[in-house]
Design a protein around this motif. Sequence first.
Motif, PDB file in Angstrom:
ATOM      1  N   LEU A 201       4.812   1.138 -14.498  1.00 45.88           N
ATOM      2  CA  LEU A 201       3.501   1.642 -14.082  1.00 45.88           C
ATOM      3  C   LEU A 201       2.361   0.915 -14.792  1.00 45.88           C
ATOM      4  CD1 LEU A 201       2.671   5.348 -13.411  1.00 45.88           C
ATOM      5  CD2 LEU A 201       1.055   3.931 -14.660  1.00 45.88           C
ATOM      6  N   MET A 205      -0.298  -1.550 -13.001  1.00 42.51           N
ATOM      7  CA  MET A 205      -1.683  -1.095 -12.964  1.00 42.51           C
ATOM      8  C   MET A 205      -2.623  -2.161 -13.505  1.00 42.51           C
ATOM      9  SD  MET A 205      -3.431   1.547 -12.004  1.00 42.51           S
ATOM     10  CE  MET A 205      -5.140   2.065 -12.132  1.00 42.51           C
ATOM     11  N   VAL A 227       2.203   1.140  -8.055  1.00 42.45           N
ATOM     12  CA  VAL A 227       1.838   2.214  -8.982  1.00 42.45           C
ATOM     13  C   VAL A 227       1.946   3.568  -8.303  1.00 42.45           C
ATOM     14  CG1 VAL A 227      -0.064   3.247 -10.290  1.00 42.45           C
ATOM     15  CG2 VAL A 227       0.349   0.780 -10.434  1.00 42.45           C
ATOM     16  N   ALA A 236      -5.627   4.924  -9.468  1.00 44.95           N
ATOM     17  CA  ALA A 236      -4.870   3.988  -8.629  1.00 44.95           C
ATOM     18  C   ALA A 236      -5.354   4.057  -7.179  1.00 44.95           C
ATOM     19  CB  ALA A 236      -3.378   4.293  -8.707  1.00 44.95           C
TER      20      ALA A 236
END
Length: 282
Positions: A201, A205, A227, A236
């Motif tokens: 993640l 990101m 993500v 996000a």
Amino acid sequence: MLKSKQYILIASVGLLMVILYNLDIKGLIKPKEDRGMQTTATSTPENVSDISYKSVSAISKEMISASLVSDIEKLETSALNESGSELINLQKQIAQKWDDVNQPAAAAFAYESIAKSESNYNNWLITGDRFTDGYQNFKDTTATAGLLNKAIEAYNKALEINPKSLDAQTGLGVAYVTGTQNPMQGIQLLLGVVKEEPKNLKANMNLGMFSMKSGQFQKAVDRFKTVLDVKATPEAWFYLGTSYENLGMKPEAILAYQKSKELAADPSLTEFVDRKIKELNN
């Protein structure tokens, strides 16, 4: 005409990022290197200012109540007269106090002191993470370079103990991209992380964020989708909407902005997104 419009859209990304940071939406926050690179590279920010717990805590204390300042200062005074396990215990209490009031830059120094006394992977990783939160959010921007350098040092210490740590590699990669003269080294670290763990993640990101900053919006879309497959967060969705907008994909941008608004439930973001959707519908 098209080029001019693209430049305007790209420039707007920086403004949108500032707006999102100011709304205090959390979660941005950020590798396994390629075969030719060392895991613990040595690039550090230039012009690193002197930084200390004293200077950082003084500013942090301005952000909290007098009673909490008093509690922390009592612990600080006690720590001056202790050593060994008792000092470590007091530093843990100080770190927790700063964590409780969301002042990571000050907490980072306490965690660093703990890590120096009890040098293990977890202690150095949390030190790096707190310094990262510090350089990303600290009120006094003149301290950014010093905090970032501290983060790099801590992540390198963690990687000396656990060279395969994806968390430490990610933190190190983000720091290199953010504040050194060798951003590609950081990008390579992050790419190494997602090669090892495609759904990571933090790495995805941050690669998405860096793609936005460089105007590579399709790459950013792909990162933010990854993500969202892992965890649906307002930031996000927001950045996915911004990327779609810059690609001229208005319906997709509107949907993403709406998702961001729903998850954040923040009046300021709601107002901004409503204006943005109105513009896109015109």
